[in-house]
Write an enzyme that holds these catalytic residues in place. Structure first.
Site: not given
Length: 613
Positions: A2, A50, A52-53, A77, A79, A102, A376-377
Site C-alpha cells: 500500500c 490499498r 488488497a492482498v 504498508n 506484509e 495482518d 524475487s531473489g
C-alpha cells in the site's frame, strides 16, 4: 502492499484537512489501486491507498480499534509473515478479531505491547499508529528497509509518507536542494545515504528504526541492529541451518489471497525461490506462474564479460521445464526502455539506475496482468557475498565504497563551479567514514575477518537499499507486490556472523548457499556463475540516449545546463571509450547508463520544479 501518509500538527485543527490528505494519497494510487481511505482527527490526519492482498474485505485502512474509550488508528504498508503466531499469542491474552488481516494483528499488537510490538514482527513493513490516549504517533520500518518511509518535520508540523512525491504534494513542503543534495546526486547516486532524502528537510526513517512523535518532541531509536556473535556451528550444521531458514522464509511468503508467481532469471537466487515455491504448489495441485525478462535482439548483440558471463534465456527454459511452471517469457525493445526512463524516475522520485529501473517497471506492468504478488531473489548477493567486491582484492581494499571506485567518471562530467560548491571527494570520503564508523566492532585482532565484516556491512546498509528502493518503487508503481525472502532478518542475523571461509565454501561466491540447496536445484543451475539482472546489449540504446542528451545540453533552459561540463560530455558522447562497458556504479551502470542517468536527472528537476539554494 500500500501507500501511507499522515499529517500531524500541534497548533491547528486538522479535522477539515481532507483535501490535502486526498491530494497526498492520490500520488500513491499506483501503490494501492484497490481502495483509498482517510481518518481525520483534530491533531492528525491519516491517509491510505490499498493494494488488497490478504483479507480483501476486512483489511481496509486506516483501521481503528478502541480500548478503554480511546481510539487507536493505523495506516500500514507491508506484509507480516508470522501473522498467525502473533494472532495466537494475542488470542491467549483475550483479544478477539474482526477479520484475518495482518493489519488488525499489528494494531492489536501495539495495544498489547506498545512500541515493543516491532520486536514480534517478521515481515516487511512501514506504518504509523496514532494513539489518542497518549497523543502520540508511533512509526516503524522493517529491519532491512524493504518498505519505505519518509518524513518532514518543521514545528508545529510532522508529515510522513511512503514516497517523497506524497510529501511534495503537501503545500507546506518546498522542493529545494542544497549543496549536500547536489553532492548526493552526483557522487553517491543512484545509491543514497541512509536517512537522507536528498530534498532539503526530507528525511527517511532508517531500516530497523522506530520513532515516537509527541508534543514534547521526537525520539527515534534502532530496535534492531546487526550484532557480532561467535559462530560456533560446524560447516554441516551451518549448511543445514541455512537450508532450513531459506526454505522457511520462502514458504512463509507464499501466503496470499490473490494470484502469486515468481520472478525467474535462471540464476541461483531466483531459481531457489522458484524450485521451493513450485514444489509447494505442486503439493497443493497447483501450477506456479513464473516470469522472465529479455530484450529484443539480445541473442544477436550479447557479449560475455566479467560481470555478465552468459545469457539467461537457456537457464530460464531449463528451470521452467524442470519444475513444470506456467512460464511467461516477456520481451522489451530498446525504444520502450528509453521512453520509460522518465516513468522510472517519477516512480523512484529520484534519478536511479537508468534502464535497469525502467526495464523492471515495464516488466512489472506485464507481470501485473497475470498476478498481484511476486517473489524475487534480491539480497542473496548482499547477504551471502555474491558480488565481485567480496572476493576481489582491489575492490575489497579500496578505501571507498567498493561498488563505486571509479569516481573520475563522475568528476569529469561536472562543471567547475559545481565541483567547487560540492567538494565531491570530501563528500564521498565523509560519507564513507561515517559508514565505516558504524560497523560493529569485533573485539578480535583478526584484521582479515574485520575487513570481511566491513565489506558486508557496507553492502547491507549502503548498496542493498539501492536495489530495495528500485524493487519497491518500480513494482509498486505497477500495483505489484514483490516479496524478497532472502531479506528475512533471521537469515541476515545468522549469516552475518558466519566466517567468510564458510560463506565462500568450495572457493565459490555464495558457496555456502549453493551447498545448502543441493538436491533442490539441478546441479548445473546450482553452480552457475553469478550473472546480474539482465540489461539490453543493443547498440541502439547508446544511440538513443546520446541523441536525447545532446538535445538537453543544447537547451540553455535545461536544469543540467549549468551543472555539467558540456564540453567533456560532448567529447564523451562523440567518442565513447573502449571500456564503455566498465561500470562506474555496481555491475551494470556503464557509460550508456551514465547518459541515461543524466536524462533522468534533467526530467526530475523539471517534474518537481526543484530549486537549488
Amino acid at each position: 502492499m500500500c501507500g501511507i501518509t499522515g499529517w500531524l500538527d500541534w497548533t491547528q485543527d486538522l479535522s477539515e484537512s481532507g483535501p490535502v490528505i486526498d491530494k497526498m494519497v492520490e500520488t500513491l494510487t499506483p501503490r494501492g489501486p484497490d481502495a483509498r481511505g482517510k481518518w481525520l482527527y483534530p491533531e492528525i490526519a491519516l491517509g491510505h491507498s490499498r493494494l488488497a492482498v490478504v483479507d480483501i474485505e476486512g483489511g481496509k485502512q486506516p483501521m481503528t480499534r478502541w480500548r478503554g474509550g480511546w481510539a487507536y488508528t493505523i495506516t500500514y504498508n507491508g506484509e507480516l509473515y508470522n501473522t498467525e503466531e502473533i494472532r495466537q499469542a494475542l488470542s491467549v491474552k483475550g483479544y478477539s478479531f474482526q477479520g484475518h488481516s495482518d493489519t488488525e494483528v499489528l494494531l492489536l499488537s501495539y495495544l498489547e505491547w506498545g512500541v515493543d510490538c516491532v520486536q514480534k514482527l517478521n515481515g516487511i513493513f512501514a506504518f504509523g499508529i496514532w494513539d489518542c490516549r497518549e497523543k502520540s504517533l508511533f512509526l516503524a520500518r522493517d529491519r532491512m528497509g524493504v518498505k519505505p518511509l519518509f518524513y518532514y518535520h518543521k514545528y508545529p508540523s510532522f508529515i510522513f509518507a511512503s514516497e517523497m512525491k506524497a510529501l511534495l504534494a503537501h503545500p507546506d513542503i518546498p522542493a529545494v536542494i542544497d549543496r549536500e543534495g547536489l553532492a548526493e546526486l552526483f557522487m553517491i547516486a543512484p545509491a543514497r545515504t541512509p536517512g537522507f532524502g536528498v530534498i532539503k528537510n526530507i528525511c527517511e526513517l532508517k531500516p530497523g528504526y522506530a520513532m515516537l512523535v509527541k508534543y514534547e518532541g521526537i525520539r527515534q531509536w534502532p530496535y534492531w541492529q546487526l550484532e557480532n556473535k561467535p559462530h560456533t556451528d560446524d560447516i554441516r550444521t551451518t549448511v543445514d541451518h541455512v537450508r532450513e531458514l531459506v526454505i522457511d522464509a520462502i514458504s512463509r511468503q507464499l501466503v496470499s489471497d490473490v494470484p502469486l508467481g515468481t520472478l525467474l532469471s535462471g540464476g541461483l537466487d531466483s531459481s531457489i525461490i522458484t524450485a521451493i515455491a513450485a514444489k509447494k504448489y505442486q503439493a497443493e495441485g497447483k501450477i506456479l506462474p513464473t516470469f522472465s525478462i529479455d530484450y529484443i535482439a539480445n541473442d544477436k548483440y550479447f557479449q560475455a564479460n566479467d560481470y555478465q558471463p552468459d545469457p539467461d534465456a537457456p537457464w530460464v527454459r531449463k528451470m521452467a521445464n524442470c519444475f513444470n511452471t506456467n512460464h511467461h517469457n516477456l520481451f522489451l525493445d530498446t525504444a520502450e526502455l528509453v521512453e520509460a526512463l522518465t516513468d522510472a524516475a517519477a516512480a523512484r522520485d529520484l534519478p536511479g539506475m537508468a534502464d535497469v529501473d525502467s526495464s523492471l517497471l515495464l516488466f512489472s506492468r506485464k507481470i501485473k496482468e497475470s498476478v498481484t504478488v511476486g517473489l524475487s531473489g534480491e539480497c542473496a548477493d548482499e547477504v551471502f557475498g555474491g558480488y565481485p567486491w567480496f572476493h576481489r582484492d582491489d575492490l575489497k581494499n579500496a578505501d571507498t565504497f567498493p561498488w563505486s571506485t571509479d569516481l573520475q567518471t563522475r568528476l569529469q562530467i561536472l562543471s567547475p563551479e559545481i565541483l567547487q560548491i560540492i567538494a565531491p571527494l570530501d563528500y564521498v570520503r565523509e560519507r564513507y567514514r561515517e559508514a565505516v564508523s558504524e560497523v560493529p566492532v569485533s573485539g578480535t585482532a583478526n584484521a582479515k575477518a574485520d575487513n570481511d565484516k566491513r565489506i558486508s556491512y557496507l553492502t547491507l546498509t549502503r548498496f542493498m537499499p539501492t536495489l530495495l528502493d528500485r524493487k519497491d518503487r518500480m513494482t509498486m508503481a505497477s500495483g505489484l507486490e514483490v516479496r524478497v525472502p532472502f531479506c528475512d532478518h533471521r537469515i541476515v542475523e545468522y549469516v552475518w556472523n558466519i566466517p567468510w571461509e564458510m560463506k565462500y565454501w568450495q572457493n565459490r561466491e555464495k558457496g555456502l548457499l549453493r551447498t545448502a540447496l543441493e538436491g533442490i536445484l539441478p546441479e548445473d543451475v546450482l553452480w552457475r556463475r553469478k550473472s546480474p539482472y539482465p540489461k539490453t546489449h543493443h547498440p541502439q540504446f547508446l544511440e538513443m540516449v546520446t541523441g536525447r542528451l545532446r538535445t538537453v545540453l543544447e537547451d540553455s533552459a535545461s536544469p543540467l545546463y549549468d551543472l555539467v561540463n558540456k564540453k567533456q560530455l560532448q567529447e564523451l558522447m562523440a567518442n565513447p571509450s573502449s571500456d564503455a562497458n566498465r561500470p562506474w556504479f555496481g555491475q551494470l551502470m556503464d557509460t550508456p547508463r551514465l547518459f541515461a542517468f543524466l536524462l533522468q536527472l534533467d526530467f526530475w528537476f523539471k517534474k518537481y520544479k526543484i530549486r537549488i539554494i
